[in-house]
Design an enzyme around this catalytic site. Sequence first.
Site, short mmCIF file in Angstrom:
data_model
loop_
_atom_site.label_atom_id
_atom_site.label_comp_id
_atom_site.label_asym_id
_atom_site.label_seq_id
_atom_site.Cartn_x
_atom_site.Cartn_y
_atom_site.Cartn_z
N MET B 41 37.44 -3.03 -26.95
CA MET B 41 35.66 -2.96 -27.95
C MET B 41 34.86 -1.76 -26.59
O MET B 41 33.78 -2.73 -25.99
CB MET B 41 35.18 -3.93 -27.91
CG MET B 41 36.14 -4.90 -28.59
SD MET B 41 35.59 -7.11 -29.17
CE MET B 41 35.15 -7.55 -27.95
N ASP B 42 35.61 -0.77 -26.96
CA ASP B 42 34.74 0.59 -25.68
C ASP B 42 33.72 1.09 -25.92
O ASP B 42 33.79 1.25 -27.56
CB ASP B 42 36.10 1.37 -24.91
CG ASP B 42 35.40 1.90 -24.01
OD1 ASP B 42 36.28 2.35 -23.13
OD2 ASP B 42 34.44 1.42 -23.26
N GLY B 43 32.74 0.96 -25.30
CA GLY B 43 31.48 1.69 -25.87
C GLY B 43 30.31 1.57 -26.58
O GLY B 43 29.45 2.65 -27.26
#
Lengths: 255, 284
Positions: B41-43
Amino acid sequence: MDLEDEVKKVYRWIAKIGNLGLRVLWYILHFVVRICYFAHGTARVLESYLISCGLLKKYKDLNLRNLQYLAIVVESEEAYQTPKVIELLQWLATIGVKHVCLYDMEGVLKKSEEAILEKLSNATLFKVAGENDSLLDKEHIILEFASLTDGKEAVAKAANLLFLKYFKSGNLGGDEEEPIFTEPRVAEAIGAIGCPGPDPDLLLVYGPARCHLGFPPWRIRYTEIVHMGPLKSMKYGSLIKAIYKFTTVHQNYGT
Amino acid sequence: MEEDTVANAIQLFGNVSSFIRKFIFRILSVGPIPNHIAFIMDGNRRYAKKWNLDLRVGYKAGILALICMLKYCMELGLKYITIYAFSIDNFKRRPEEIQNVMDTMRDIIEGMLKEESSIVNQHGVRVYFIGNLRLLSEALRAAAEKAMNVTAKNDKAVLLVCLAYTSSNEITHAVQESCNDANRACHGGEKSEIKEEEEEEQYPIIKLVDVERQMYMAVAPDPDILIRSSGETRLSNFLLWQTTSCLLYFPKALWPELGLRHLVWAVLNFQRRHSYLEKKKKQS
């Protein structure tokens, strides 16, 4: 009873037609996906041609300072195409890549090691080159070959090595404290058993899907992974683009 | 009156979206559906920066995206979902930021502990917290263990939350535990009477299955698809052992922007390559 049977028959027919309709829609959806990939593929070929001709300025001078080690994963069935592998390595040598690890699941590339080294006059094996810096001159390339046995199985062998070294040697009994292993200690044992090479900065996958196919897991913690498509349709321009994109990446390593 | 009209319109829109989504999933279900999807779950921070929001709002937007994605995955029929909530490497962040994430995690876990009303219990989801939980605070670790116990009876789906996790730590732990097991086996009973020659014949003492059994992720099958949002194309020390034959998908959207279309695209690509990936699974 007859009316009930008739109603059930009608429902069954509706369900069959419904399922057929869904199946048709599924095939249409996948057809649309194929069209998208075809269009994307055509654009990539054109772009690759422009890059190869040197018409796109930004790809002309690559700064390879951050690309110390490159890995290539090849689908095993395609790995039999030794001339293609050799051509790829020649491109990499021309670009200025110094260290390459060639990997395929079944070890086909390992078997072709001699044939590859014979054709590439400017290539040396990693285990032979060692720390020899004189080999890092222009267009010389140091190669490493790996397969699935250098991955998970190497970790199991490393576990045995550590067990024999730290448990059996001292003949630990049930009451004595068990030794604690740290990541560096395990990494050292894995290096001694499996592929001794460093972690690749960039991993290029030549095959039908973006999948690392079991490349030694310990070594791809922070490796950029790029899917290049099948080996048979590899393009010089696509290779340049992949390496260029890598040079623009910034990693914060979790911070 | 106007408020009622707006509320009715929103409900109608929700019902229509839900119908369309379920119809799309019915179409996708004609082909093979993945059993297990993992998400990085990047960003969240970049999302907050992009919209000039506080970092906490960015993380909250991330949680909403996660809840939607979990709902979609369960509607599609996935059995296992894994999320990379917090890496051991993330402990290098500023203390305030770590505290933000830990507070968010604690809120989520407390939500799971409300037996009747929690989403996980409503949908029959069993939760595992995967990682070196000893690195977490006593309170958070206790809450995680309690959540695992509370949801232990659920059997519709499994959610694996990787917390204080890295693959290299997992592999080290597995090697350690398999050595400890082998040591106990050597010193307990029959094996202690093995002669030296016989001992050599039994080498290797630790087999690959022994190491795999000790992996934190041994509670679930390997993922079929791994999705990392925000366009980064690396695994960042996540599920390196388990992704041998896993399709990797790196959409450019930031995690709070990830939606149904990305999931559908991932599943379509999985279906395109399903027979190839199954072949690779058997070979490994």
